[in-house]
Design a protein around this motif. Structure first.
Motif, PDB file in Angstrom:
ATOM      1  N   PRO A 178       4.982   6.669  -3.349  1.00 28.53           N
ATOM      2  CA  PRO A 178       5.082   5.933  -4.514  1.00 28.53           C
ATOM      3  C   PRO A 178       6.303   5.735  -4.839  1.00 28.53           C
ATOM      4  O   PRO A 178       7.331   6.298  -4.529  1.00 28.53           O
ATOM      5  N   SER A 191      -5.197   9.118  -1.222  1.00 28.26           N
ATOM      6  CA  SER A 191      -5.281   7.710  -1.600  1.00 28.26           C
ATOM      7  C   SER A 191      -4.534   7.580  -2.819  1.00 28.26           C
ATOM      8  O   SER A 191      -4.240   8.641  -3.389  1.00 28.26           O
ATOM      9  N   PRO A 192      -4.017   6.437  -3.306  1.00 33.80           N
ATOM     10  CA  PRO A 192      -3.117   6.514  -4.472  1.00 33.80           C
ATOM     11  C   PRO A 192      -3.772   6.937  -5.622  1.00 33.80           C
ATOM     12  O   PRO A 192      -4.948   6.737  -5.990  1.00 33.80           O
TER      13      PRO A 192
END
Length: 173
Positions: A12, A71-72
């Motif tokens: 991220p 996953s995000p």
């Protein structure tokens, strides 16, 4: 991660606040064990070889949290075991140091969490007000993995449920 030897699918752009991170639980798919070609005859896994040839003081196949999906903003975990890690990650490290790659090729995509058990861990860096930091030394006679190295201080270990005597897994649903 670009410029490092670390493997990652993505990182991220900024830290994800813990309040925004969702965790879920699912049953782990079975993993077809890949038997390293460097094991002595009669031994069917890396953990069996450690137990037979150079058993450390603490050598128990305790339950651990296995990472199943990323996953995000979302991590999915399921049941796993400490020997899952030894039989994959530690066997791969042994093979890498030996300069071979048959096991690595057999496992395939390192990001396929359905084929290769991944047990996340916690690394803690303690720094005092004078800028000194503490390291722990992993006594190779007492540990099954990463013996003989210095690392961050506890709780630097594979994530496992507490209390450790609770080995019954449920889906939580």
């Amino acid at each position: 991660m670009a410029g490092t030897p670390f493997l990652t699918l993505s990182v991220p752009d900024e830290p994800i606040p813990l309040d925004d991170l969702r965790l879920s639980w699912a049953l782990s798919p079975p993993v077809d064990p890949v038997v390293p070609d460097f094991l002595p005859a009669g031994l069917s896994s890396y953990s069996a070889a450690i137990g037979a040839l150079d058993r450390p003081t603490l050598f128990e196949n305790r339950p651990c949290y296995r990472l199943l999906a990323v996953s995000p903003g979302h991590l999915t975990f399921g049941p796993g075991s400490y020997f899952d890690k030894l039989d994959s990650a530690e066997a791969l490290a042994h093979e890498h140091c030996a300069g071979t790659s048959a096991l690595r090729a057999a496992i395939g995509d390192p990001f396929d969490l359905g084929r290769r058990p991944v047990l996340p861990d916690v690394q803690t860096l303690l720094v005092d007000r004078e800028g000194r930091f503490l390291l722990q030394w992993r006594d190779p006679a007492k540990v099954a993995a990463n013996g003989g190295i210095h690392g961050w201080c506890p709780p630097a270990s594979s994530s496992r449920p507490a209390p450790i005597f609770s080995a019954t897994w449920t889906s939580g649903a």
